[in-house]
Structures are given as structure tokens and as C-alpha cells.
Design a protein around this motif. Structure first.
Motif, short mmCIF file in Angstrom:
data_model
loop_
_atom_site.label_atom_id
_atom_site.label_comp_id
_atom_site.label_asym_id
_atom_site.label_seq_id
_atom_site.Cartn_x
_atom_site.Cartn_y
_atom_site.Cartn_z
N LEU A 189 0.81 -1.22 0.00
CA LEU A 189 0.00 0.00 0.00
C LEU A 189 0.84 1.27 0.00
O LEU A 189 0.29 2.37 -0.08
CB LEU A 189 -0.93 0.02 1.22
CG LEU A 189 -1.92 -1.13 1.34
CD1 LEU A 189 -2.79 -0.96 2.58
CD2 LEU A 189 -2.80 -1.24 0.10
N LEU A 190 2.16 1.12 0.14
CA LEU A 190 3.05 2.28 0.18
C LEU A 190 3.77 2.43 -1.16
O LEU A 190 4.10 1.44 -1.81
CB LEU A 190 4.08 2.10 1.30
CG LEU A 190 3.54 2.20 2.73
CD1 LEU A 190 4.57 1.69 3.73
CD2 LEU A 190 3.15 3.64 3.05
N PRO A 191 4.05 3.65 -1.56
CA PRO A 191 4.77 3.84 -2.83
C PRO A 191 6.25 3.52 -2.68
O PRO A 191 6.80 3.57 -1.59
CB PRO A 191 4.56 5.33 -3.12
CG PRO A 191 4.43 5.95 -1.76
CD PRO A 191 3.71 4.92 -0.92
N ASP A 192 6.89 3.18 -3.77
CA ASP A 192 8.34 3.05 -3.76
C ASP A 192 8.96 4.44 -3.61
O ASP A 192 8.38 5.45 -4.02
CB ASP A 192 8.83 2.42 -5.06
CG ASP A 192 8.50 0.94 -5.15
OD1 ASP A 192 8.17 0.33 -4.09
OD2 ASP A 192 8.55 0.37 -6.25
N GLY A 193 10.13 4.48 -2.99
CA GLY A 193 10.81 5.76 -2.79
C GLY A 193 10.83 6.15 -1.33
O GLY A 193 10.54 5.34 -0.44
N ASP A 194 11.16 7.41 -1.06
CA ASP A 194 11.27 7.90 0.31
C ASP A 194 9.90 7.91 0.98
O ASP A 194 8.93 8.43 0.42
CB ASP A 194 11.86 9.31 0.33
CG ASP A 194 13.34 9.32 -0.02
OD1 ASP A 194 13.97 8.25 0.00
OD2 ASP A 194 13.86 10.42 -0.31
N LEU A 195 9.85 7.37 2.19
CA LEU A 195 8.61 7.34 2.98
C LEU A 195 8.63 8.40 4.07
O LEU A 195 7.63 9.06 4.32
CB LEU A 195 8.43 5.97 3.61
CG LEU A 195 8.33 4.77 2.67
CD1 LEU A 195 8.20 3.48 3.47
CD2 LEU A 195 7.17 4.92 1.70
N MET A 196 9.75 8.52 4.77
CA MET A 196 9.86 9.43 5.91
C MET A 196 11.34 9.66 6.20
O MET A 196 12.22 9.09 5.55
CB MET A 196 9.17 8.86 7.15
CG MET A 196 9.75 7.54 7.63
SD MET A 196 9.07 6.98 9.21
CE MET A 196 9.69 8.24 10.33
#
Length: 336
Positions: A189-196
Motif C-alpha cells: 500500500l506504500l509507494p516506492d521511494g522515500d517514505l519518511m
């Protein structure tokens, strides 16, 4: 997500019932051999306290905002005549709280629990094409529990056909723990790349990112789940949170701010939006030292409870479901 008012870091009690031994673990130092297997361990108050204070000094998030020299001198004087590790703990915990705030603490040896069972993320179908994914707290150090928790990604993939209108990520009772398998479980459910980001006392950011079913800390893979051939970046996600949503669960909230079509419901979170580093002393006592502020992927840093987009005190799950169904009904039909 707007910046929030700075939370107190003077050792006050948590604003929610968050068990103090549940850290949001940034990373964990290898534990030395404990007395149960190291028979030659002999307690020395000077060495024990110096090791603890050196760890605090090297990592404390708020160390530059207090008179650390005075604190160190005071703790050393208070513990000079200690005959057991336990006789140093009160003074050391006070130093931890001064240097790291209310998310820091001390866990005496032998009080960590057996972890015979650890809950894992579970999905439940609601009417109308909505699926609730309950994401529980997680703190077990056992590798089989870590793997089972991260495999929550399979729960998402298995219910993909039931979530035609979207997902609810329920964090209401998630008081935190280890953020890495938690994020790995949510990678579909999360995108690839920087999350936080995790930002230290000198303003240096470290990046938490995802790629496929793997989660990285400054490019180093720290957690992964079984390979799941499913990714949903299009159907909306509703986050449900409350006053007990703390620590790693708040990291999840910030991570979801990196994708579109997300709205949060419930009550303000607990406000433990910091990352910890853990160190184990020779007798097995664990020091939990707050080392970083949490921030969104673009650097916005909440310094207190994270408010939901919609306050929903009565039934936040229903409010989240209603929003998803409204979004679904308003969406253009395929081909239009």
C-alpha cells in the motif's frame, strides 16, 4: 501535514497509556553476553554507569538543551556507592529522560517477556468493497515473529479483490514497537521511494524508503516481506488513529503521507514521534535512548500529537468507510 507545537521533553508521563518498554526502534546495538551466559561478569558501579552515560551522551536528542555536565556529575555522585546495577537505575533513568524526553527509558534485566506469541496484521472485509487492515503493535525480538509480522503483506494481497473501494489501516491500538517489519508488512500500500525521515539533534536526516517489498534505512535494507506481486497505489487509503497510536504507529502515519488519496480519522495520536536507539548493558538492562525526530518524506517534522484530518470520536472506522465509499461512488466509471 503542518508542524505541531513542541511536546515537552522533561520526563513527564506519556499522554496516552503507552507501555514505556515499547520503543520505536531506530536501530539496535548488538547486546553483549549477559550474566546468564557470562559467568565472569562482576559489577563495577564506575564502569557500569560510565558505559550508560557515554551512550546517553552520544545519542541523546535533547542533550544540547540541558546542562549535561551537571547531569553527568550528579548521576556519578548518586551512584558512586552502588553495590548492584539496580541501585543505579533511578539515577540513570532520570538522565535518560532529561537527555531524550518521555520516549526514553530503562528496562531492567529479565523484564522483557517471553514473547510466546506476537500478533500480526489481519484483514477484514466490510460491505461495499472496503477492507480493514488492523496493524497491531509489535515488539518481539524473535526472528520467526518478525517474519510472520512482515508477512502481513500477504494479507493485503489476499484481500485485493475485496478492496474495490479502498483500504482502512487501523492503528488505534498500535502503541508502537519495531517499525521496520511494520512498514514491510504495508509495502503493497506504500509507494516506492522515500517514505519518511529520521532527523538527529544536529539536523542530519536519515531516509526511510521502500522498494518493492523491502524497507531501507539510508540505503541499507532493514526489513523485507515475502515477495508479494501486488501493489495498490490507486485505491484510496483511510488511516484510523487514536490517543494510543504511538511511536512506530506514528511513523506509519507519516509514511502514508508520501502517497496520494490518503485521509486520516479518529483522534490525535500519542505524540511519541521520535526514533530510539537501544543499548544493552552487561547485566542485561536495556537503555532506550531517543535519538531522532520523525519527519515526513519531504522533511515536515511534527513535534507533538499528529491530528487526524477528521476528528471522529464516535466510530472512526465507520467514518473512514463512509469516506472511501463516497470516493468510490464519485469516481468516474472505467472508460469515461
Amino acid at each position: 501535514m503542518a508542524l505541531l507545537v513542541l511536546a515537552s521533553h522533561t520526563g513527564c508521563a506519556a499522554t496516552a497509556e503507552v507501555p514505556p518498554e515499547q520503543p520505536s526502534t531506530e536501530r539496535t546495538e548488538p547486546a553483549p553476553t549477559t550474566p546468564s551466559t557470562r559467568q565472569d561478569y562482576e559489577f563495577s558501579a564506575d564502569d557500569y554507569v560510565d558505559e550508560a552515560l557515554s551512550f546517553i551522551e552520544a545519542n541523546g536528542l535533547f542533550i544540547n538543551e540541558i546542562d549535561w555536565t551537571a547531569t553527568r556529575t550528579s548521576v556519578t555522585a548518586q551512584t558512586a556507592d552502588a553495590r548492584t546495577p539496580e541501585e543505579t537505575h533511578q539515577a540513570l533513568e532520570e538522565a535518560l529522560l532529561q537527555a531524550g524526553g518521555r520516549h526514553s527509558g530503562l528496562q531492567p534485566a529479565g523484564t522483557g517477556g517471553a514473547f510466546a506469541y506476537a500478533p500480526t496484521p489481519k484483514a477484514k472485509k466490510l460491505p461495499g468493497g472496503v477492507v480493514v487492515l488492523t496493524v497491531p503493535a509489535f515488539r518481539s525480538p524473535r526472528s520467526e515473529h518478525i517474519d510472520a509480522y512482515a508477512a502481513g503483506a500477504e494479507e493485503i494481497a489476499a484481500h485485493a479483490g475485496d478492496a474495490s473501494c479502498g483500504w482502512i489501516v487501523d492503528l488505534q491500538r498500535n502503541y508502537g514497537g519495531n517499525m521496520w517489519p511494520m512498514l514491510a508488512a504495508l509495502t503493497p500500500l506504500l509507494p516506492d521511494g522515500d517514505l519518511m525521515q529520521l532527523i538527529d539533534r544536529d539536523g542530519n536526516p536519515s531516509r526511510v524508503s521502500a522498494e518493492g517489498n523491502e524497507v531501507f534505512f539510508d540505503g541499507k535494507m532493514l526489513s523485507q516481506t515475502t515477495e508479494v506481486d501486488y501493489e495498490d497505489e490507486h485505491r484510496p487509503v483511510a488511516i484510523v488513529q487514536g490517543s494510543a497510536t504511538a511511536s512506530s504507529a506514528e511513523a506509519v502515519i507519516l509514511s502514508f503521507s508520501s502517497r496520494e488519496d490518503v485521509r486520516s480519522f479518529g483522534a490525535p495520536s500519542a505524540g511519541l514521534v521520535t526514533g530510539n536507539i537501544v543499548h544493552t548493558l552487561p547485566d542485561g538492562t536495556v537503555l532506550r535512548m531517543t535519538r531522532t525526530h520523525m519527519a515526513t518524506g519531504d522533511g515536515q517534522m511534527p513535534l507533538g500529537p499528529i491530528p487526524p484530518d477528521e476528528i471522529s470520536p464516535e466510530d472512526p472506522i465507520q467514518a473512514a468507510s463512509d469516506w472511501l465509499l463516497d470516493e468510490c461512488n464519485a469516481a468516474p466509471s472505467p472508460g469515461n
